[in-house]
Design an enzyme around this catalytic site. Structure first.
Site, mmCIF file in Angstrom:
data_model
loop_
_atom_site.group_PDB
_atom_site.id
_atom_site.type_symbol
_atom_site.label_atom_id
_atom_site.label_comp_id
_atom_site.label_asym_id
_atom_site.label_seq_id
_atom_site.Cartn_x
_atom_site.Cartn_y
_atom_site.Cartn_z
ATOM 1 N N HIS A 339 -30.926 -14.914 21.636
ATOM 2 C CA HIS A 339 -32.239 -14.309 21.852
ATOM 3 C C HIS A 339 -32.159 -12.817 21.569
ATOM 4 O O HIS A 339 -31.168 -12.165 21.890
ATOM 5 C CB HIS A 339 -32.694 -14.543 23.303
ATOM 6 C CG HIS A 339 -33.858 -13.703 23.723
ATOM 7 N ND1 HIS A 339 -33.710 -12.549 24.474
ATOM 8 C CD2 HIS A 339 -35.184 -13.831 23.487
ATOM 9 C CE1 HIS A 339 -34.902 -12.017 24.683
ATOM 10 N NE2 HIS A 339 -35.817 -12.771 24.107
ATOM 11 N N SER A 340 -33.194 -12.269 20.929
ATOM 12 C CA SER A 340 -33.304 -10.833 20.658
ATOM 13 C C SER A 340 -32.146 -10.382 19.770
ATOM 14 O O SER A 340 -31.942 -10.925 18.691
ATOM 15 C CB SER A 340 -33.354 -10.060 21.981
ATOM 16 O OG SER A 340 -33.680 -8.711 21.772
ATOM 17 N N LEU A 341 -31.356 -9.420 20.215
ATOM 18 C CA LEU A 341 -30.188 -8.987 19.447
ATOM 19 C C LEU A 341 -29.231 -10.148 19.222
ATOM 20 O O LEU A 341 -28.652 -10.291 18.138
ATOM 21 C CB LEU A 341 -29.482 -7.848 20.184
ATOM 22 C CG LEU A 341 -28.135 -7.384 19.625
ATOM 23 C CD1 LEU A 341 -28.273 -6.855 18.209
ATOM 24 C CD2 LEU A 341 -27.519 -6.325 20.548
ATOM 25 N N PHE A 360 -34.218 -16.728 18.686
ATOM 26 C CA PHE A 360 -35.450 -16.591 19.449
ATOM 27 C C PHE A 360 -35.816 -15.114 19.583
ATOM 28 O O PHE A 360 -35.006 -14.305 20.050
ATOM 29 C CB PHE A 360 -35.295 -17.221 20.839
ATOM 30 C CG PHE A 360 -35.095 -18.714 20.809
ATOM 31 C CD1 PHE A 360 -36.179 -19.575 20.841
ATOM 32 C CD2 PHE A 360 -33.820 -19.256 20.740
ATOM 33 C CE1 PHE A 360 -35.999 -20.949 20.802
ATOM 34 C CE2 PHE A 360 -33.627 -20.626 20.706
ATOM 35 C CZ PHE A 360 -34.720 -21.479 20.731
#
Length: 531
Positions: A339-341, A360
């Site tokens: 998720h994210s980074l 995500f």
């Protein structure tokens, strides 16, 4: 009879026997060529290929290992932790204790723990259900980490020559998560969420570094846990035929719901290097994340590329995590998520080794893909992509709109200037469907799970993103020597004439004094000047 004639006949008979044996071997090889070819391909390609017989099979996964790769390997060893029943009991008790303490404010708890409020089970004992499918992918024949990393090293040293290197590609059916299945998408998101959950500091960490502590007795080296590093949670099905690597995303005080822990500073640094146009040089008020900025909207491209592959950067860290997992599970299919980074790193890692990756709410990572010179097959059709980006329209980080001096990201110190994704994008239009407003709070992983993935009846349709180009207004140069613009002869002559008249008429003008700001308040206004 002459001796020479006897020798000639003896050699002729021997040659005839050799030729007969060779012909027999050639015949045997020909009639068994399909069997030999199958064995050869099975030895050179990872055992993650599958046909229709393995399609739509459902697996149950549990967490098996936790890998922690430090950024400074001189003071900390790369370690892995086996998730044993003893560790599970300890971690489970700690999580339940945190739940009891924060029982009055569950939303605050899940902001810190990053675990879905809709899931009643403990993150350390939860069983994740994934349905596999078979997709067509074009990827490199030789995906051994040693070979791939040596090519990447060469590409960074000689990018022009690397483009001329002929890589061998293969079209094959590959086992991959079924991103059209709702439960599979939710489980992958929960695995990404699991990577955020705080770990107990205790545990029997195993050293995975290549060096011997006896050779460095003066170094106080620990194993496994440090304030600077990348964490990967490793999940496996019952027979270990499929392994999922979930990479931890950004922890930051300024990004609500992303958690707060020891990796906050380095998370921000890597975000600003990966997703900015040039070292987070948003304005003169910003301190750059690296030294590649040359002048206004001009950046040293080679310097940027070298920054991304430094040993103390996250991309190199996830390469090491992947190497360790593949070494331990050479015959398993490897899937990657985050998720994210963590999602962006999962995409980059999947692109590097031709492994399926599901991200995500990841920021746009296409620019980083190009700067890292990741292997891209020529004329790759969209249907042979193995990277999926799942997000929604109310997340400014995923949509690439969290930029500008007044944006929430900039105020928090993040230069999220990219919006282009590689692979396929699967976007939930919550702005239209649910009336959500664009807000950085919607970037939280448990908001995505509880408010979108579990709420929609079907998953978002994945498609190839539209043509996109990040940082179009920047000029990227090779090295620090920026070519000067040549003026016309007429302008040069007039300039020289003007300089001559200035020197001969009257006294020279007084020297200009320049001042610089040596102190600013929290909103950037200069409060103290120096000469």
């Amino acid at each position: 009879m002459k001796p020479g004639i006897k020798i000639s006949k003896r050699y002729s008979a021997r040659n005839a026997s050799v030729i007969t044996v060779l012909l027999l071997l050639i015949y045997l090889i020909y009639i068994n060529k399909e069997t030999i070819q199958t064995k050869y391909q099975g030895s050179r390609i990872n055992h993650d290929s599958g046909g229709d017989s393995t399609k739509d099979k459902t697996h149950t996964f549990t967490i098996k290992e936790i890998h922690f790769r430090p950024l400074d390997e001189k003071t900390q060893s790369y370690g892995s932790l086996q998730v044993t029943p003893e560790f599970v009991n300890m971690a489970k008790s700690e999580f339940e204790q945190n739940v009891a303490v924060a029982s009055g404010d569950n939303e605050d708890l899940y902001d810190k723990q990053l675990w879905s409020a809709s899931i009643k089970s403990n993150p350390w004992t939860h069983q994740f259900t994934l349905k596999q499918g078979s997709i067509k992918m074009k990827r490199m024949v030789n995906r051994d980490p040693d070979y791939v990393e040596s090519f990447l090293d060469y590409a960074h040293e000689n990018p022009e020559m690397a483009r001329k290197v002929h890589l061998d590609w293969v079209d094959e059916s590959v086992l991959a998560p079924n991103v059209t299945d709702k439960e599979t998408v939710i489980s992958l998101a929960l695995m990404s969420s699991n990577a955020y959950v705080r770990l107990p500091y205790e545990g029997d960490w195993r050293n995975l570094s290549d060096w011997n502590n006896d050779l460095n007795p003066d170094l106080s080296v620990g194993i496994g846990w440090d304030s600077d590093g990348v964490r990967g949670h490793i999940f496996s099905n019952d027979d270990s035929s499929v392994i999922v690597i979930a990479l931890k995303g950004t922890s930051a005080q300024g990004l609500p719901g992303s958690g707060e822990d020891e990796t906050t500073d380095n998370d921000k640094l890597n975000d600003n290097v990966l997703f900015s146009c040039c070292c987070a040089r948003v304005s003169y008020l910003w301190k750059t994340a690296c030294d590649c900025y040359v002048k206004s909207y001009t950046c040293d491209e080679k310097c940027l590329e070298q920054e991304l592959v430094r040993k103390d950067r996250y991309y190199q860290a996830v390469l090491d995590i992947y190497r360790s997992v593949v070494t331990a599970h050479p015959n398993s299919a490897i899937w990657i998520t985050g998720h994210s980074l963590g999602g962006a790193l999962a995409s980059l890692l999947g692109r590097t080794f031709g492994a399926p990756a599901v991200a995500f709410e990841a920021p746009g990572e296409l620019l980083a893909t190009k700067r890292l010179h990741l292997p891209m097959p020529p004329g790759l059709p969209a249907y042979q992509e193995g990277v999926w980006h799942i997000g929604h329209t109310a997340d400014p980080i995923f949509m690439g709109t969290c930029n500008g001096a007044s944006s929430s990201c900039s105020i928090a110190g993040y230069a999220m200037e990219t919006s282009c994704h590689s692979g396929k994008v699967c976007v939930y239009d919550v702005v239209t469907d649910k009336g959500w407003h664009v807000n950085m709070l919607n970037h939280r992983i448990h908001t995505v799970i509880d408010g979108i993935l579990t709420d929609y009846d079907t998953v978002a349709k994945c498609k190839t993103p539209d043509a996109c180009h990040d940082c179009f207004n920047w000029n990227y140069v090779k090295g620090r020597d920026v070519p000067k613009k040549h003026k016309s002869s007429s302008s040069t002559a007039s300039s020289t004439s003007a300089e001559t008249s200035t020197l001969t008429v009257g006294p020279s003008p007084p020297e200009k004094t320049t001042t610089s700001c040596i102190g600013r308040n929290w909103i950037g206004i200069c409060t103290e000047y120096g000469i």
